[in-house]
Structure formats: structure tokens, C-alpha cells
Motif scaffolding. Structure first.
Motif, PDB file in Angstrom:
ATOM      1  N   THR A 271       1.007  -1.605   0.054  1.00 34.33           N
ATOM      2  CA  THR A 271      -0.189  -0.311  -0.030  1.00 34.33           C
ATOM      3  C   THR A 271       0.418   1.330  -0.076  1.00 34.33           C
ATOM      4  N   VAL A 272       0.047   2.464  -0.564  1.00 27.26           N
ATOM      5  CA  VAL A 272       1.024   3.804  -0.551  1.00 27.26           C
ATOM      6  C   VAL A 272       1.448   4.470   1.133  1.00 27.26           C
ATOM      7  N   ARG A 273       0.282   3.623   1.632  1.00 24.52           N
ATOM      8  CA  ARG A 273       0.559   4.118   3.128  1.00 24.52           C
ATOM      9  C   ARG A 273       1.834   3.351   4.021  1.00 24.52           C
ATOM     10  N   GLU A 274       2.183   2.189   3.530  1.00 22.82           N
ATOM     11  CA  GLU A 274       3.413   1.566   3.953  1.00 22.82           C
ATOM     12  C   GLU A 274       4.446   2.480   3.833  1.00 22.82           C
ATOM     13  N   PHE A 275       4.223   2.342   2.784  1.00 23.84           N
ATOM     14  CA  PHE A 275       5.681   3.374   1.662  1.00 23.84           C
ATOM     15  C   PHE A 275       6.068   4.727   2.411  1.00 23.84           C
ATOM     16  N   GLN A 276       5.086   5.089   2.534  1.00 22.87           N
ATOM     17  CA  GLN A 276       5.242   6.555   2.745  1.00 22.87           C
ATOM     18  C   GLN A 276       5.487   6.842   4.134  1.00 22.87           C
ATOM     19  N   LYS A 277       5.095   5.689   5.143  1.00 17.51           N
ATOM     20  CA  LYS A 277       6.209   6.316   5.927  1.00 17.51           C
ATOM     21  C   LYS A 277       7.422   5.315   6.447  1.00 17.51           C
ATOM     22  N   TYR A 278       7.530   4.661   5.399  1.00 18.77           N
ATOM     23  CA  TYR A 278       9.054   3.917   5.384  1.00 18.77           C
ATOM     24  C   TYR A 278       9.931   5.282   4.592  1.00 18.77           C
ATOM     25  N   LEU A 279       9.607   5.766   3.783  1.00 19.20           N
ATOM     26  CA  LEU A 279       9.614   6.745   2.923  1.00 19.20           C
ATOM     27  C   LEU A 279       9.699   8.496   4.234  1.00 19.20           C
ATOM     28  N   LYS A 280       8.840   8.764   4.763  1.00 18.91           N
ATOM     29  CA  LYS A 280       9.344   9.835   5.294  1.00 18.91           C
ATOM     30  C   LYS A 280      10.591   9.058   6.723  1.00 18.91           C
ATOM     31  N   THR A 281      10.946   7.807   7.169  1.00 20.99           N
ATOM     32  CA  THR A 281      11.984   8.257   7.544  1.00 20.99           C
ATOM     33  C   THR A 281      13.055   8.196   7.224  1.00 20.99           C
ATOM     34  N   ASN A 282      13.477   7.535   5.992  1.00 20.29           N
ATOM     35  CA  ASN A 282      14.778   8.266   4.961  1.00 20.29           C
ATOM     36  C   ASN A 282      14.494   9.755   4.660  1.00 20.29           C
ATOM     37  N   LEU A 283      13.383  10.478   4.451  1.00 17.92           N
ATOM     38  CA  LEU A 283      13.478  11.665   4.491  1.00 17.92           C
ATOM     39  C   LEU A 283      14.177  12.740   4.587  1.00 17.92           C
ATOM     40  N   HIS A 284      13.722  12.499   6.179  1.00 17.68           N
ATOM     41  CA  HIS A 284      13.702  13.578   7.440  1.00 17.68           C
ATOM     42  C   HIS A 284      15.785  12.997   7.519  1.00 17.68           C
ATOM     43  N   ALA A 285      16.426  11.694   7.427  1.00 16.74           N
ATOM     44  CA  ALA A 285      17.302  11.159   7.473  1.00 16.74           C
ATOM     45  C   ALA A 285      18.316  11.977   6.330  1.00 16.74           C
ATOM     46  N   VAL A 286      17.982  12.530   4.932  1.00 19.86           N
ATOM     47  CA  VAL A 286      18.840  13.899   4.538  1.00 19.86           C
ATOM     48  C   VAL A 286      18.356  15.217   4.550  1.00 19.86           C
ATOM     49  N   GLY A 287      17.506  15.428   5.668  1.00 20.25           N
ATOM     50  CA  GLY A 287      17.073  16.727   5.926  1.00 20.25           C
ATOM     51  C   GLY A 287      16.016  17.168   4.786  1.00 20.25           C
ATOM     52  N   LEU A 288      15.228  16.223   4.270  1.00 27.52           N
ATOM     53  CA  LEU A 288      14.086  16.708   3.185  1.00 27.52           C
ATOM     54  C   LEU A 288      12.739  16.559   4.584  1.00 27.52           C
ATOM     55  N   PRO A 289      11.925  18.176   4.132  1.00 27.99           N
ATOM     56  CA  PRO A 289      10.727  18.152   4.598  1.00 27.99           C
ATOM     57  C   PRO A 289       9.305  17.102   3.676  1.00 27.99           C
ATOM     58  N   ASP A 290       8.999  16.818   4.754  1.00 27.80           N
ATOM     59  CA  ASP A 290       7.533  15.451   4.505  1.00 27.80           C
ATOM     60  C   ASP A 290       6.711  16.650   2.866  1.00 27.80           C
ATOM     61  N   GLU A 291       6.821  17.836   2.453  1.00 27.11           N
ATOM     62  CA  GLU A 291       6.304  18.090   1.207  1.00 27.11           C
ATOM     63  C   GLU A 291       6.723  17.784  -0.016  1.00 27.11           C
ATOM     64  N   PHE A 292       8.241  17.423   0.640  1.00 31.59           N
ATOM     65  CA  PHE A 292       8.980  17.737  -0.828  1.00 31.59           C
ATOM     66  C   PHE A 292       7.972  16.056  -1.465  1.00 31.59           C
ATOM     67  N   LEU A 293       8.082  15.161  -1.365  1.00 24.06           N
ATOM     68  CA  LEU A 293       7.226  13.704  -1.287  1.00 24.06           C
ATOM     69  C   LEU A 293       5.466  14.016  -2.674  1.00 24.06           C
ATOM     70  N   SER A 294       5.167  15.565  -2.486  1.00 27.54           N
ATOM     71  CA  SER A 294       3.970  15.885  -3.416  1.00 27.54           C
ATOM     72  C   SER A 294       4.474  16.567  -4.521  1.00 27.54           C
ATOM     73  N   ARG A 295       6.106  16.493  -4.755  1.00 25.25           N
ATOM     74  CA  ARG A 295       6.371  17.314  -5.696  1.00 25.25           C
ATOM     75  C   ARG A 295       6.902  16.428  -7.163  1.00 25.25           C
ATOM     76  N   TYR A 296       6.873  16.626  -8.278  1.00 24.25           N
ATOM     77  CA  TYR A 296       7.649  15.686  -9.491  1.00 24.25           C
ATOM     78  C   TYR A 296       8.863  15.185  -9.614  1.00 24.25           C
ATOM     79  N   LEU A 297       9.772  14.593 -10.239  1.00 23.14           N
ATOM     80  CA  LEU A 297      10.394  14.646 -10.303  1.00 23.14           C
ATOM     81  C   LEU A 297      11.876  15.328 -10.363  1.00 23.14           C
TER      82      LEU A 297
END
Length: 254
Positions: A122-148
């Protein structure tokens, strides 16, 4: 296991030889730096490792865990565990950054043999995993809503490449000039993220002109100096400092 071995590698582009006998061997958990002046062949080596079609191997071999990967296409090498962080990442409008990472992660998880990696359904499962790594590189949560890579600053592009490394968990990570175009604060942040996300089961190769990002790494096992298509000198972390002090002419004369 994550062992990369490059044996007497010769590579040409459009009939011009760029690499002429590169030899390099890495081991589990090692961090390597490849340094060299412009035109020395650093990016050519990175692209060749991931089978860029413009670069032709004319001699030598590339082994991953003892097996040649020369006959494999780019996607097949990625599925074997190779990852390349680009110096100039391409902007892809319309492709969500989060969706891109989830698709890539699940594809790799299904293809890697003997992998214990979880496949997120599910998307929810991955989002939880992704946010953990997102914070590790110093990027905000809203970064995930942007295009590549679309509209990303230089620092955001570099951090997003390191984020991909963290999420995809490759066996061999090659980062092509992760410090280029960054101010000193961004360089420190990227170096910290690389250090925090490297582990004993994988190998990281950092390609760079300068020693400044290397000075911020928690661990650096080997430094190699690539000049005129060959690795002319290898050593420990102190070699990078020596190079900063004496320049590349020192290597040519030694």
C-alpha cells in the motif's frame, strides 16, 4: 555481500578512448573516493558501470560479486544492486517523486535474490518508510508531493539522490560529484547523510574534484586518483588532503 571489481577497463566514446586500463576493487562496507581533474574519465567510469549506451567497453571486465555484468543492460545491473547518483539529475514533469521511489523500490525488492527486503503493497506503508529516510537527509515531508527533480534547487537534487540511495538500499552506490554546485552548509549536510546511510553490507563510491566533502565523511577507506583514464595513485584518506595541497601535477610527476 557487495564486491565490485574493475579489471583493466578500456572504454571509448565515439571512437575516442577515454579509459585505458582502470583497475579497482572494493569490499563490503567500504567507502571509496575517486578524484581527478576535468576530463580525466571519472564520469565516464560511472556511466560505464551502469551501461550507458554512448560508452563502449573495448577491453577488460566489470565483476559484481565475482560475476561479469558486461552483458547486462542498465536496468539489469540496477536489479543486481548497482545505483548511480547523477551529477545533473534530469527533471521529469508529471512523475511524482514518491510514486517513482515506491515503484523502483518494489521492482528491486522482487528482483534481488535472497533479499529480506519488504515489498510495500500500500501507499501508506511506503509513505511511512519513506518519511523516515526523508528526514535522515534533511528534506521536509512536502517534498514527496513534488514531481521528480522538477524545480529542485541544486542542494535538493543532491539530497534527493542520496535519499534514493537510502530508500533503494543498493549493493553498490556510485555518487557522481554529489558536492558540485553546493555551498559549504549543503556539502556538510549531504556528507552527513551519506555517512549515516552507508552500512557494512554495501559499498559507496564518491566521485569528486575536491576533498571538502570527503573531510565531512565519518568513514573513508580508500582514495583513488584518476588521471588521463587511469588510476595513477591509491591510498587512505590522507591522500585526499595531500592532493588538495599539491594538486594533480604532483601525481603526474610522481
Amino acid at each position: 555481500m557487495a564486491m565490485l571489481e574493475i579489471k583493466d577497463l578500456h572504454v571509448e566514446r565515439e571512437g575516442k578512448e577515454i579509459l585505458n586500463g582502470v583497475n579497482l576493487k572494493t569490499g563490503n562496507g567500504e567507502v571509496h573516493a575517486i578524484m581527478g581533474p576535468n576530463g580525466s574519465g571519472k564520469s565516464t567510469l560511472a556511466y560505464t558501470l551502469l551501461a550507458h549506451p554512448k560508452y563502449k567497453v573495448t577491453k577488460g571486465d566489470i565483476l559484481l560479486d565475482g560475476e561479469s555484468i558486461l552483458g547486462l543492460a542498465t536496468d539489469e545491473r540496477a536489479k543486481k544492486g548497482l545505483f548511480l547518483g547523477f551529477q545533473y539529475p534530469t527533471e521529469v514533469s508529471g512523475v511524482g517523486f514518491s510514486h517513482f521511489l515506491r515503484t523502483a523500490y518494489n521492482a528491486l525488492s522482487k528482483s534481488l535474490q535472497n533479499s529480506e527486503r519488504e515489498v510495500f503493497i500500500t501507499v501508506r506503508e511506503f509513505q511511512k518508510y519513506l518519511k523516515t529516510n526523508l528526514h535522515a537527509v534533511g528534506l521536509p515531508d512536502e517534498f514527496l508531493s513534488r514531481y521528480l527533480n522538477e524545480g529542485f534547487s541544486g542542494g535538493e537534487k543532491k539530497r534527493s539522490e542520496v535519499l534514493q540511495m537510502a530508500v533503494l538500499k543498493p549493493k553498490i552506490t556510485i555518487l557522481d560529484e554529489p558536492d558540485s554546485g553546493l555551498d559549504i552548509d549543503a556539502v556538510q549536510a549531504v556528507a552527513k547523510a551519506i555517512s549515516d546511510l552507508s552500512d557494512k553490507e554495501s559499498t559507496t563510491i564518491i566521485i569528486t574534484h575536491y576533498a571538502r566533502i570527503l573531510n565531512f565523511l565519518k568513514k573513508l577507506d580508500h582514495v583513488h586518483i584518476l588521471v588521463s583514464g587511469q588510476i595513477r595513485k591509491s591510498g587512505n584518506a590522507s591522500l585526499a588532503s595531500e592532493l588538495e595541497k599539491n594538486g594533480y601535477e604532483w601525481v603526474l610527476k610522481s
